[in-house]
Write a protein that holds these residues in place. Structure first.
Motif, PDB file in Angstrom:
ATOM      1  N   ARG A 194      -0.392   7.450  -7.686  1.00 13.59           N
ATOM      2  CA  ARG A 194      -1.183   6.236  -7.486  1.00 13.59           C
ATOM      3  C   ARG A 194      -1.136   5.781  -6.034  1.00 13.59           C
ATOM      4  O   ARG A 194      -0.655   4.704  -5.706  1.00 13.59           O
ATOM      5  CB  ARG A 194      -0.670   5.131  -8.419  1.00 13.59           C
ATOM      6  CG  ARG A 194      -0.873   5.473  -9.885  1.00 13.59           C
ATOM      7  CD  ARG A 194      -0.440   4.328 -10.788  1.00 13.59           C
ATOM      8  NE  ARG A 194      -0.666   4.659 -12.194  1.00 13.59           N
ATOM      9  CZ  ARG A 194      -0.385   3.857 -13.203  1.00 13.59           C
ATOM     10  NH1 ARG A 194       0.141   2.668 -12.962  1.00 13.59           N
ATOM     11  NH2 ARG A 194      -0.611   4.227 -14.441  1.00 13.59           N
ATOM     12  N   TRP A 195      -1.639   6.649  -5.155  1.00 15.86           N
ATOM     13  CA  TRP A 195      -1.724   6.283  -3.751  1.00 15.86           C
ATOM     14  C   TRP A 195      -2.974   5.447  -3.513  1.00 15.86           C
ATOM     15  O   TRP A 195      -4.008   5.644  -4.142  1.00 15.86           O
ATOM     16  CB  TRP A 195      -1.784   7.534  -2.882  1.00 15.86           C
ATOM     17  CG  TRP A 195      -0.510   8.319  -2.859  1.00 15.86           C
ATOM     18  CD1 TRP A 195       0.744   7.845  -2.655  1.00 15.86           C
ATOM     19  CD2 TRP A 195      -0.369   9.728  -3.033  1.00 15.86           C
ATOM     20  NE1 TRP A 195       1.659   8.859  -2.693  1.00 15.86           N
ATOM     21  CE2 TRP A 195       1.005  10.029  -2.928  1.00 15.86           C
ATOM     22  CE3 TRP A 195      -1.267  10.768  -3.276  1.00 15.86           C
ATOM     23  CZ2 TRP A 195       1.502  11.329  -3.039  1.00 15.86           C
ATOM     24  CZ3 TRP A 195      -0.781  12.058  -3.390  1.00 15.86           C
ATOM     25  CH2 TRP A 195       0.583  12.329  -3.273  1.00 15.86           C
ATOM     26  N   ASP A 196      -2.881   4.527  -2.581  1.00 20.10           N
ATOM     27  CA  ASP A 196      -4.055   3.766  -2.166  1.00 20.10           C
ATOM     28  C   ASP A 196      -4.926   4.581  -1.218  1.00 20.10           C
ATOM     29  O   ASP A 196      -6.131   4.381  -1.134  1.00 20.10           O
ATOM     30  CB  ASP A 196      -3.626   2.468  -1.478  1.00 20.10           C
ATOM     31  CG  ASP A 196      -2.842   1.561  -2.406  1.00 20.10           C
ATOM     32  OD1 ASP A 196      -3.410   1.132  -3.426  1.00 20.10           O
ATOM     33  OD2 ASP A 196      -1.658   1.301  -2.132  1.00 20.10           O
ATOM     34  N   LEU A 197      -4.279   5.511  -0.500  1.00 21.32           N
ATOM     35  CA  LEU A 197      -5.004   6.322   0.467  1.00 21.32           C
ATOM     36  C   LEU A 197      -4.367   7.700   0.522  1.00 21.32           C
ATOM     37  O   LEU A 197      -3.153   7.825   0.671  1.00 21.32           O
ATOM     38  CB  LEU A 197      -4.953   5.670   1.853  1.00 21.32           C
ATOM     39  CG  LEU A 197      -5.525   6.500   3.008  1.00 21.32           C
ATOM     40  CD1 LEU A 197      -7.031   6.659   2.839  1.00 21.32           C
ATOM     41  CD2 LEU A 197      -5.199   5.859   4.339  1.00 21.32           C
TER      42      LEU A 197
ATOM     43  N   VAL B  45       0.572   5.203   0.853  1.00 27.93           N
ATOM     44  CA  VAL B  45      -0.275   6.080   1.647  1.00 27.93           C
ATOM     45  C   VAL B  45       0.293   7.491   1.636  1.00 27.93           C
ATOM     46  O   VAL B  45       1.512   7.679   1.651  1.00 27.93           O
ATOM     47  CB  VAL B  45      -0.366   5.572   3.105  1.00 27.93           C
ATOM     48  CG1 VAL B  45      -1.288   6.467   3.931  1.00 27.93           C
ATOM     49  CG2 VAL B  45      -0.849   4.131   3.146  1.00 27.93           C
TER      50      VAL B  45
ATOM     51  N   SER C 116       5.337  -1.239   1.821  1.00 29.88           N
ATOM     52  CA  SER C 116       4.471  -0.071   1.947  1.00 29.88           C
ATOM     53  C   SER C 116       5.324   1.203   1.921  1.00 29.88           C
ATOM     54  O   SER C 116       6.543   1.158   2.064  1.00 29.88           O
ATOM     55  CB  SER C 116       3.677  -0.138   3.253  1.00 29.88           C
ATOM     56  OG  SER C 116       4.575  -0.061   4.360  1.00 29.88           O
TER      57      SER C 116
ATOM     58  N   HIS D 211     -10.029   8.057  -2.433  1.00 25.55           N
ATOM     59  CA  HIS D 211      -9.854   6.628  -2.696  1.00 25.55           C
ATOM     60  C   HIS D 211      -9.511   5.893  -1.408  1.00 25.55           C
ATOM     61  O   HIS D 211      -8.350   5.709  -1.063  1.00 25.55           O
ATOM     62  CB  HIS D 211      -8.762   6.390  -3.742  1.00 25.55           C
ATOM     63  CG  HIS D 211      -8.696   4.941  -4.162  1.00 25.55           C
ATOM     64  ND1 HIS D 211      -7.647   4.415  -4.873  1.00 25.55           N
ATOM     65  CD2 HIS D 211      -9.557   3.906  -3.958  1.00 25.55           C
ATOM     66  CE1 HIS D 211      -7.855   3.125  -5.081  1.00 25.55           C
ATOM     67  NE2 HIS D 211      -9.012   2.797  -4.541  1.00 25.55           N
TER      68      HIS D 211
ATOM     69  N   PRO E 198       0.816  -1.219   0.000  1.00 21.32           N
ATOM     70  CA  PRO E 198       0.000   0.000   0.000  1.00 21.32           C
ATOM     71  C   PRO E 198       0.848   1.267   0.000  1.00 21.32           C
ATOM     72  O   PRO E 198       1.850   1.370   0.694  1.00 21.32           O
ATOM     73  CB  PRO E 198      -0.795  -0.120   1.305  1.00 21.32           C
ATOM     74  CG  PRO E 198       0.028  -1.006   2.175  1.00 21.32           C
ATOM     75  CD  PRO E 198       0.693  -1.972   1.257  1.00 21.32           C
TER      76      PRO E 198
ATOM     77  N   PRO F  40      -9.907   2.486   0.142  1.00 24.01           N
ATOM     78  CA  PRO F  40     -10.272   1.082   0.048  1.00 24.01           C
ATOM     79  C   PRO F  40     -10.276   0.373   1.402  1.00 24.01           C
ATOM     80  O   PRO F  40     -10.829  -0.699   1.539  1.00 24.01           O
ATOM     81  CB  PRO F  40      -9.179   0.501  -0.861  1.00 24.01           C
ATOM     82  CG  PRO F  40      -7.994   1.367  -0.584  1.00 24.01           C
ATOM     83  CD  PRO F  40      -8.523   2.732  -0.293  1.00 24.01           C
ATOM     84  N   HIS F  41      -9.642   0.998   2.400  1.00 23.47           N
ATOM     85  CA  HIS F  41      -9.522   0.357   3.707  1.00 23.47           C
ATOM     86  C   HIS F  41     -10.554   0.964   4.657  1.00 23.47           C
ATOM     87  O   HIS F  41     -10.313   1.966   5.297  1.00 23.47           O
ATOM     88  CB  HIS F  41      -8.102   0.542   4.246  1.00 23.47           C
ATOM     89  CG  HIS F  41      -7.063   0.066   3.275  1.00 23.47           C
ATOM     90  ND1 HIS F  41      -6.754  -1.257   3.096  1.00 23.47           N
ATOM     91  CD2 HIS F  41      -6.301   0.747   2.398  1.00 23.47           C
ATOM     92  CE1 HIS F  41      -5.823  -1.372   2.164  1.00 23.47           C
ATOM     93  NE2 HIS F  41      -5.542  -0.180   1.725  1.00 23.47           N
TER      94      HIS F  41
ATOM     95  N   LEU G 144      -1.447  -0.456   7.653  1.00 25.77           N
ATOM     96  CA  LEU G 144      -1.065  -0.417   6.238  1.00 25.77           C
ATOM     97  C   LEU G 144       0.446  -0.327   6.082  1.00 25.77           C
ATOM     98  O   LEU G 144       1.047  -1.002   5.241  1.00 25.77           O
ATOM     99  CB  LEU G 144      -1.716   0.778   5.548  1.00 25.77           C
ATOM    100  CG  LEU G 144      -3.230   0.750   5.370  1.00 25.77           C
ATOM    101  CD1 LEU G 144      -3.691   2.045   4.716  1.00 25.77           C
ATOM    102  CD2 LEU G 144      -3.649  -0.437   4.528  1.00 25.77           C
TER     103      LEU G 144
END
Length: 285
Positions: A91-94, A4, A35, A104, A2, A106-107, A29
């Motif tokens: 392109r961060w997940d959070l 972040v 990560s 965005h 991930p 997802p968690h 995360l």
């Protein structure tokens, strides 16, 4: 793996307790393999001294929280003076924004945490005047296992440079006596890590990496270099470089000194963050 990010106005304008709460929320995360954590400063920074201060506080404060969870290797990158659209394109997940906005998410177990947005007049930068930029600047180092201290030095150099930054990376043959040498990264790996970090910090910068085989490297001979960025621990090297330039009839460099992350000058910087400690930890894994 991930990725972040947390967006903050600056260390001074963000309530430290709330920032710590955000970090503690995302620890699950960050504990995952490969990560990463980016901290995005949304305030425009004008002064290299102010930048040095804010980077030191953000890197050291964040790393302290991660170390409590034994997350010694989790990479932290503090980004600054970048277009906001560039942030959203990452392109961060959070991405946690000011006022609790989350992009965005997802968690679902992560709660939204509001970071304080108001800026007290006493907490602003001392000056709104931009520091002068140099067309060509230089710095040097081993840059083994690129760590937070390296990143502050490279960030200050990128901030001060308008066009071309020359980075001397110590050649492998000069590192024969380094502790835990079997964990030492190759010259190619160290150079590429420097290049990738600078591309993230200031994409417009032309970066030239050269093998460093003596204390001066290109700074002692290249006429167009205007400034040299050093850490407080290696400030004496700036005078050596300028003495070498003077002997060749070259203009002396403006030397900018960046603080050492951790440790004190009076005890020889014993507690500073170091590549040696990173190699030691890897040697016992």
């Amino acid at each position: 793996m991930p990725a972040v990010a947390i967006a903050v106005s600056s260390y001074k304008t963000t309530d430290q307790t709330l920032l710590e709460d955000v970090l503690k929320d995302i620890l699950p995360l960050l504990a995952k393999e490969d990560s990463s954590l980016d901290i995005v400063i949304t305030e425009e920074i004008h002064s290299v001294d102010y930048l040095d201060y804010v980077l030191g506080k953000l890197y050291s404060g964040t790393r302290e929280i991660l170390l409590a969870e034994d997350l010694y290797d989790t990479p932290i990158n503090v980004l600054f003076n970048q277009d906001s659209s560039h942030h959203l394109n990452n392109r961060w997940d959070l991405l946690v924004m000011d006022k609790g906005e989350v992009v965005h998410l997802p968690h679902k177990e992560l709660k939204k945490v509001c970071l304080r947005k108001e800026i007290d007049k006493h907490e602003r930068q001392d000056s709104t005047e931009n520091d002068p930029l140099y067309t060509v600047s230089a710095l040097g180092g081993t840059f083994d296992h690129l760590h937070d201290g390296h990143k502050i030095l490279l960030s200050a150099a990128a901030f001060l440079t308008a066009s071309r930054l020359i980075v001397g990376v110590t050649d492998q043959e000069l590192l024969q006596k380094k502790q835990f040498r079997d964990q030492l990264e190759s010259y190619e790996t160290r150079s590429e890590n420097v290049r990738l970090f600078l591309a993230m910090i200031k994409p417009s910068l032309e970066v030239e990496i050269v093998a460093l085989r003596d204390i001066c490297g290109p700074t002692g001979a290249v006429p167009e270099i205007e400034s040299l960025i050093v850490s407080r621990e290696t400030v004496s090297g700036g005078q050596i470089v300028n003495n070498a330039r003077k002997s060749k009839g070259l203009k002396e460099l403006k030397v900018h000194v960046v603080n050492v992350l951790g440790g004190k000058e009076e005890d020889g910087w014993k507690e500073k963050i170091s590549s040696t400690e990173l190699r030691r930890r890897r040697s016992i894994k």
